[in-house]
Motif scaffolding. Sequence first.
Motif, PDB file in Angstrom:
ATOM      1  N   LYS A 127      -1.607   5.847   1.601  1.00  0.00           N
ATOM      2  CA  LYS A 127      -0.700   6.294   2.791  1.00  0.00           C
ATOM      3  C   LYS A 127      -1.229   7.706   3.259  1.00  0.00           C
ATOM      4  N   ILE A 128      -1.968   8.187   2.687  1.00  0.00           N
ATOM      5  CA  ILE A 128      -1.965   9.654   2.512  1.00  0.00           C
ATOM      6  C   ILE A 128      -3.091   9.819   3.302  1.00  0.00           C
ATOM      7  N   LEU A 129      -3.225  11.107   4.370  1.00  0.00           N
ATOM      8  CA  LEU A 129      -4.658  11.797   5.051  1.00  0.00           C
ATOM      9  C   LEU A 129      -5.015  12.408   4.626  1.00  0.00           C
ATOM     10  N   GLN A 130      -6.244  13.166   3.922  1.00  0.00           N
ATOM     11  CA  GLN A 130      -6.920  13.769   3.719  1.00  0.00           C
ATOM     12  C   GLN A 130      -7.894  13.613   4.242  1.00  0.00           C
ATOM     13  N   PHE A 131      -8.290  15.181   4.870  1.00  0.00           N
ATOM     14  CA  PHE A 131      -8.596  15.959   5.286  1.00  0.00           C
ATOM     15  C   PHE A 131     -10.425  16.701   4.743  1.00  0.00           C
ATOM     16  N   ASP A 132     -11.205  17.012   5.445  1.00  0.00           N
ATOM     17  CA  ASP A 132     -11.958  17.285   4.824  1.00  0.00           C
ATOM     18  C   ASP A 132     -12.348  19.176   3.967  1.00  0.00           C
ATOM     19  N   ASP A 133     -10.634  18.997   4.288  1.00  0.00           N
ATOM     20  CA  ASP A 133     -10.967  20.730   4.200  1.00  0.00           C
ATOM     21  C   ASP A 133     -10.292  20.882   2.480  1.00  0.00           C
ATOM     22  N   GLY A 134      -9.642  19.706   1.725  1.00  0.00           N
ATOM     23  CA  GLY A 134      -9.153  19.463   0.766  1.00  0.00           C
ATOM     24  C   GLY A 134      -7.809  19.128   0.655  1.00  0.00           C
ATOM     25  N   THR A 135      -6.981  19.607   1.637  1.00  0.00           N
ATOM     26  CA  THR A 135      -5.573  19.415   2.416  1.00  0.00           C
ATOM     27  C   THR A 135      -5.286  17.855   1.801  1.00  0.00           C
ATOM     28  N   ASN A 136      -3.936  17.353   1.960  1.00  0.00           N
ATOM     29  CA  ASN A 136      -3.310  15.596   2.028  1.00  0.00           C
ATOM     30  C   ASN A 136      -2.331  16.120   2.633  1.00  0.00           C
ATOM     31  N   ARG A 137      -1.988  15.072   3.650  1.00  0.00           N
ATOM     32  CA  ARG A 137      -0.710  15.260   4.322  1.00  0.00           C
ATOM     33  C   ARG A 137       0.098  13.474   4.105  1.00  0.00           C
ATOM     34  N   ALA A 138       1.080  13.617   4.032  1.00  0.00           N
ATOM     35  CA  ALA A 138       1.242  12.658   3.614  1.00  0.00           C
ATOM     36  C   ALA A 138       2.042  11.418   5.262  1.00  0.00           C
ATOM     37  N   THR A 139       1.549  10.414   5.210  1.00  0.00           N
ATOM     38  CA  THR A 139       2.202   9.666   6.395  1.00  0.00           C
ATOM     39  C   THR A 139       3.213   9.462   7.118  1.00  0.00           C
ATOM     40  N   LEU A 140       3.524   8.663   7.922  1.00  0.00           N
ATOM     41  CA  LEU A 140       5.458   9.372   8.765  1.00  0.00           C
ATOM     42  C   LEU A 140       5.263   7.409   8.117  1.00  0.00           C
ATOM     43  N   PRO A 141       6.497   6.712   8.017  1.00  0.00           N
ATOM     44  CA  PRO A 141       7.072   5.438   7.703  1.00  0.00           C
ATOM     45  C   PRO A 141       7.225   4.706   8.834  1.00  0.00           C
ATOM     46  N   SER A 142       6.296   3.348   8.287  1.00  0.00           N
ATOM     47  CA  SER A 142       6.602   2.680   9.718  1.00  0.00           C
ATOM     48  C   SER A 142       7.751   2.680  10.352  1.00  0.00           C
ATOM     49  N   GLN A 143       7.711   2.628  11.706  1.00  0.00           N
ATOM     50  CA  GLN A 143       9.086   2.555  12.493  1.00  0.00           C
ATOM     51  C   GLN A 143       9.360   1.164  13.226  1.00  0.00           C
ATOM     52  N   HIS A 144       8.736  -0.028  12.296  1.00  0.00           N
ATOM     53  CA  HIS A 144       8.870  -0.884  12.785  1.00  0.00           C
ATOM     54  C   HIS A 144       9.302  -2.328  11.964  1.00  0.00           C
ATOM     55  N   ALA A 145      10.641  -2.622  11.955  1.00  0.00           N
ATOM     56  CA  ALA A 145      11.155  -3.542  10.960  1.00  0.00           C
ATOM     57  C   ALA A 145      10.734  -5.441  11.023  1.00  0.00           C
ATOM     58  N   ALA A 146      10.536  -5.544   9.489  1.00  0.00           N
ATOM     59  CA  ALA A 146      10.121  -6.885   9.320  1.00  0.00           C
ATOM     60  C   ALA A 146      11.035  -7.141   9.714  1.00  0.00           C
TER      61      ALA A 146
END
Length: 51
Positions: free
Chosen positions: A32-51
């Motif tokens: 669950k990591i976004l990897q951009f074309d310039d090489g940077t990475n960003r963590a995604t936000l936790p899901s807001q849906h309850a299981a």
Amino acid sequence: MLKDSFLLICERKAGATIGNDFKLAALRWPEKILQFDDGTNRATLPSQHAA
């Protein structure tokens, strides 16, 4: 598609580098990591849906 063409025309008229305001990213799963074309990475936000 039409909006993209309009943005490219506006960038050209302004003398800006074409496509400089855009980024391409891929979602790495299951990390669950976004990897951009310039090489940077960003963590995604936790899901807001309850299981």
